[in-house]
Scaffold this motif. Structure first.
Motif: not given
Length: 1007
Positions: A731-732, A778-779, A784-787, A817-822
């Protein structure tokens, strides 16, 4: 009602007891510092007694720690009953912690960055490395143990006295104001099994008396060492990768010994391309697969170097699931990584010195100057270095590509490292072995490639460097503090304090044995690294492929604070008091990445995380407090603080408290406060940070599982390949400089009951709500989109891993899975603290009993869409806690008998059990439904109790001998196969109990 006046926090000191004296009156318990003594309590500017504070405060004295057999401040704080959830223990250093070498407290389960840790009422510099790469905190190992007088824990959440980060509470470590004479100790300990040996030496020398001589000065030094413990030193099952002996209701755990096989089916239960012995597989010159090819040992004549081997039968070799099992000798090599390389705790060495001078300055002032130096080193060895793995996602890594050439070889997934056909002295290689620059004209056939004569390249896997990697941290802390307190005015009715603090933390990380990608590719192209017989590799070659990696980091804090106060006028219950103050502080962190990829994806090391951060800010603060004893039985306290940050944020923190005492034996108290937490340097300025979580195969969609065979189902995981059932997902976290501060609202309601002078009971309800909570998005939408094969939503990036060689056409598992802090969530925690103190004299025998219990009623996160996840009594918040979860109960019960020169003390430590579920892993509504269990252990991990005993004997005025027996009943922590911060047990619940019964003996000297 006790009247109080503004006072200097350093003046909050207990009378000094002779070092060798027997314990006096009870010195620890709920809201107790010393019987009726007036001190400046943590969280207020005014002097008073902890027996009658508006805010709930727990005080643990040095005498109490002696009686409990606790020999370090960090151990003492980790055992506080309100410490829960994502705390950081020293054992995490040996289990991949981002903030290696440090220890941190997490009050109320709200994480390490929501608990403020003070040193003599003043802030301390952050540890340069952030917990999980994002949460800044104060390292508990930086506190000099032997000059600590007491530890105060403010338990009512936000405090307007201190400002940011006090969301869950405040821990204030208070050192000795003065010391006279010579004192010291020598002690040593070891477990019953001969492991975890530890030694401690200390010496303190002081002269002068403030009351008699007008000054006091002391010097103190110490040395502490604790030897590391390996998994092989523990009893089963904590000492092996083989879990087949752990069974529940007919289901037994897997044999996770590398490349093990199921004895009933012959199916390889763990064979994959990450094996330890070197295997190769033929591919065409353009890196194309050869139909029917299998991996084979590169040097079968040498046998297995990491563990025993097993020869597959023809029937086993023909099984569909063993499609890539090795041929040739049909031998697979096994390795028990836990038994061979697993580490429970690192080796820790600490030493340092402190000095303090305190003096009267005329008739109405007192000043002090204090310096501290401390060095803490921790070290451990890990697995042998990998030559193909996830080089953790950083800034420049592109998504995985199945194309040949450099773009494929440089992806963050496990790329296909290959040995070329030809090698030459000037070769320059890449992982795909397509463009090495070597050919038949300028090179020779590759001696490491058994297929070179056929014109084929060899995909290679294994660990040809047969030595563990080494990891160490060295933290040096320099601190100086000075202050003046006094009075002025015609009647000395104004009180003032001025304090200044400077602290610098110098941290060095040394990582040895990790493979540097570019040098590995060069050595492959030139044929200098011997894969066939790794024992023939020279030290020069090994140093070239795995050079030492040394990274320096630092943090700083400089602060000046002044307070001013006086009694304004008399109220029916006493004087109305006013205190005002201001502070300017500068804080900075400079922690460069230990593995940057800014020079290109191969100019870095395998498996070392890329996280790092740098930043500084100045904070300007003003605060005020009023204490109003409105009536003899009613006291009201109100305070507020305004903080403005040079980074643009600002916040106001109000607080109000009421103490109602209708009769001396009974009081009611309540507080309400609002606080904030400023975004940490790691959250606002950090490089991408990757943490890994164990993937629960049962949560993967069936459409994805079915690609890996018709028998691969959520209810039949044994039919799935190891590629799916045993992996971790990265989790990046991407930093965000535009984050807003977290806000908090907290209130407490409590009662104090003292029916007798020797009996006191406190009960306090707490409720803390943190809004605008900083979190990764939330990842689930991205996965879901990837699968589903759909476009990845904006703000996310899913990086696929290398395909499973046995199922090359299946959708690869998500590697990162890369996501930004919010700023998004709302976190709520509520619970009850109960504590008691009872003492009684039976003739010449004094008995003291002090229980303390914390119960978390609710810990939950509410998301912007209105959905809620609950964590209490489960392993949630799974990613935040390293799967160590949030037990609902935690408590201690200390009982002490004192008879003339002899004392005997026993302490029960209790951490509640929890369910093997986590709603942030298994989905909303699954708390308590065992969603993370693999079935071979009960759904609920049991409560855990330990009993510690301490006996001391005062031989004379100068010498006291003592013996500690820790974990008297030799109870090991309950098995937890899910928590990933330790192996098969929960390090927060289990603590040092994993070492079994231990003994420690020593002598205290006082002259």
């Amino acid at each position: 009602m006790v009247s109080a006046s503004p006072a200097w926090a350093q003046d909050a000191e207990q009378p000094q007891e002779p070092v060798g004296s027997a314990p006096a009156a009870p010195q620890a318990g709920p809201d107790d510092a010393a019987a009726g003594e007036e001190i400046v309590v943590t969280g207020t500017l005014f002097r008073g007694s902890t027996a009658t504070t508006v805010s709930p405060v727990t005080v643990v004295t040095a005498e109490s720690l002696e009686q409990r057999g606790i020999n370090t401040v960090q151990d003492a704080i980790q055992q506080i009953s309100s410490n829960n959830g994502p705390a950081l223990t020293n054992s995490f250093t040996a289990n991949g912690a981002f903030a290696a070498g440090a220890s941190a407290v997490s009050l109320r389960g709200l994480s390490t960055n929501s608990t403020l840790v003070l040193f003599d009422g003043q802030r301390a510099a952050y540890y340069p490395l952030a917990d999980d790469g994002s949460r800044n905190f104060v390292d508990l190992n930086t506190i000099p143990d032997d000059i600590v007088e007491r530890i105060e824990v403010l338990r009512d959440g936000a405090s307007s006295t201190y400002g940011a980060d006090a969301v869950a509470g405040v821990v204030n470590i208070i050192t000795k104001r003065q010391f006279n004479g010579v004192g010291g100790r020598v002690e040593a300990g070891i477990t019953e099994d001969g492991t975890a040996s530890n030694q401690r030496l200390s010496l303190t020398v002081g002269t002068g008396d403030l009351d008699t001589n007008g000054f006091n000065a002391y010097l103190s030094g110490f040395y502490f060492r604790s030897e590391g413990v390996a998994n092989r030193d523990l009893p089963a099952p904590y000492n092996s990768s083989d879990l087949s002996g752990i069974c529940f209701e007919g289901t037994c755990g897997p044999n996770n010994i590398g490349n093990g096989r199921d004895p009933e089916t012959g199916q390889l239960s763990a064979f994959n391309v990450g094996v330890y012995d070197v295997y190769v597989r033929p591919y065409t010159a353009t890196n194309g697969a050869i139909e029917g090819s299998r991996y084979q040992l590169l040097n079968p004549a040498a046998g297995c170097q990491y563990g025993p081997g097993y020869t597959l039968t023809p029937e086993e070799l023909a099984l569909t699931g063993n499609a890539i099992a090795p041929t040739g000798t049909n031998q697979i090599c096994t390795v028990d990584t836990v038994a061979k390389y697993g580490v429970v705790s690192p080796t820790i060495e600490r030493f340092g010195g402190s000095g303090r001078v305190t003096a009267r300055l005329g008739d109405s002032a007192e000043g002090y100057f204090m310096v501290n130096f401390q060095q803490t080193s921790s070290s451990y060895t890990g697995l042998p270095p990998t030559i193909r793995a996830s080089a953790n996602a950083g800034i420049l890594f592109p998504p995985f590509s199945t194309a040949s050439g450099p773009s494929a070889s440089l992806a963050p997934g496990s790329f296909a490292l290959s040995l070329p056909v030809y090698v030459c002295a000037g070769g320059v290689g890449d992982a795909s072995a397509v463009a090495t620059g070597c050919n038949a004209t300028n090179g020779v056939l590759n001696p490491n490639n058994p297929f070179a004569a056929q014109g084929l390249i060899a995909r290679v896997t294994g660990r040809p460097i047969n030595r563990p990697v080494e990891n160490s941290t060295r933290s040096r802390v320099y601190r100086a503090a000075l202050g003046v307190t006094g009075t002025f005015g015609a009647d000395d009715d104004w009180q003032y304090t001025v304090d200044a603090t400077a602290m610098h933390n110098d941290l060095r990380r040394e990582q040895r044995g990790y493979v540097y990608i570019a040098n590995l590719l060069t050595s492959i192209a030139q044929g200098t690294l011997n894969f066939v017989d790794p024992s023939q590799n020279s030290q020069d070659i090994l140093d070239f492929v795995s050079p030492d990696n040394v990274t320096d980091a630092s943090s700083d804090l400089y602060a000046v604070q002044a307070t001013l106060g006086r009694d304004l006028f008399e109220l029916p219950g006493g004087p109305l008091q006013l205190g005002v103050g201001g502070q300017i502080r500068y804080e900075a962190v400079d922690a460069p990445s230990a593995n940057p990829d800014t020079n290109g994806p191969t100019q870095r090391f395998f498996t070392l995380n890329a996280f790092g951060t740098s930043g500084n800010r100045t904070v300007y603060s003003a605060f005020a407090e009023i204490n109003a004893p409105v009536l003899d039985f009613l006291e009201v306290n109100a305070s507020g603080r305004f903080d403005a940050y040079s980074s643009g944020q600002e916040a106001f923190s109000p607080k109000v408290g009421v103490l109602f005492t209708p009769i001396p034996q009974f009081s009611l108290r309540a507080t309400y406060s609002e606080g904030f937490r400023i975004p940490s340097f790691g959250e606002a300025n950090a490089l991408p940070t990757t943490g890994f979580v164990t993937v629960s195969t049962a949560t993967l969609p069936q459409s994805f599982l079915s690609q890996y065979g018709p028998d691969c189902r959520a209810d039949n995981l044994s039919g799935c390949p190891n590629y799916i059932t045993a992996y971790s997902r990265g989790l990046t976290t991407l930093a965000s400089p535009d984050l807003e501060p977290e806000k908090s609202r907290s209130y407490t309601v409590g009662a104090i009951l003292s029916p007798l002078p020797s009996v006191r009971l406190t009960v306090d309800y707490f409720n803390i709500e943190k809004s605008n909570a900083i979190t990764s998005a939330p990842i689930d939408p991205a996965l879901a989109a990837y699968f589903a094969g759909q476009p990845i939503p904006a703000g996310y990036n899913v990086i696929a891993d290398a395909p499973d060689p046995a199922f090359p056409n299946a959708l690869p598992r998500p590697a990162f899975v890369e996501s930004q802090l919010v700023n998004a969530n709302t976190i709520n925690v509520e619970g009850i603290d109960v504590a008691g103190l009872f003492s009684y004299d039976f003739g010449d025998v004094q008995f003291t009993s002090s229980p303390e219990v914390s119960y978390i009623i609710n810990l939950s996160t509410t998301f912007p869409d209105g959905s809620t996840q609950t964590y209490e009594g489960t392993l949630g918040n799974f990613a935040l806690t390293a799967g160590s979860g949030t037990p609902e109960w935690r408590g201690t019960w200390q009982n002490t008998l004192a008879f003339e020169d002899f004392t005997l003390s026993g302490t029960v430590n209790w951490v509640g059990g929890y369910d093997l579920s986590a709603e942030d892993e298994t989905g909303p509504g699954t708390a308590g439904q065992c969603g993370l269990s693999d079935g071979y252990t009960p759904c609920r991990v049991d409560d855990y109790f330990t009993l510690d005993m301490t006996a001391s004997f005062r031989a004379n005025e100068n010498f006291t001998f003592y013996v500690n027996v820790l974990n008297v009943l030799d109870d090991l922590p309950p098995i937890d196969p899910v928590t990933y911060g330790a192996y098969l047990y929960n390090p927060i619940q289990g603590g040092s109990g994993i070492f079994g019964r231990a003994f420690r003996a020593g002598v205290r000297v006082g002259l």
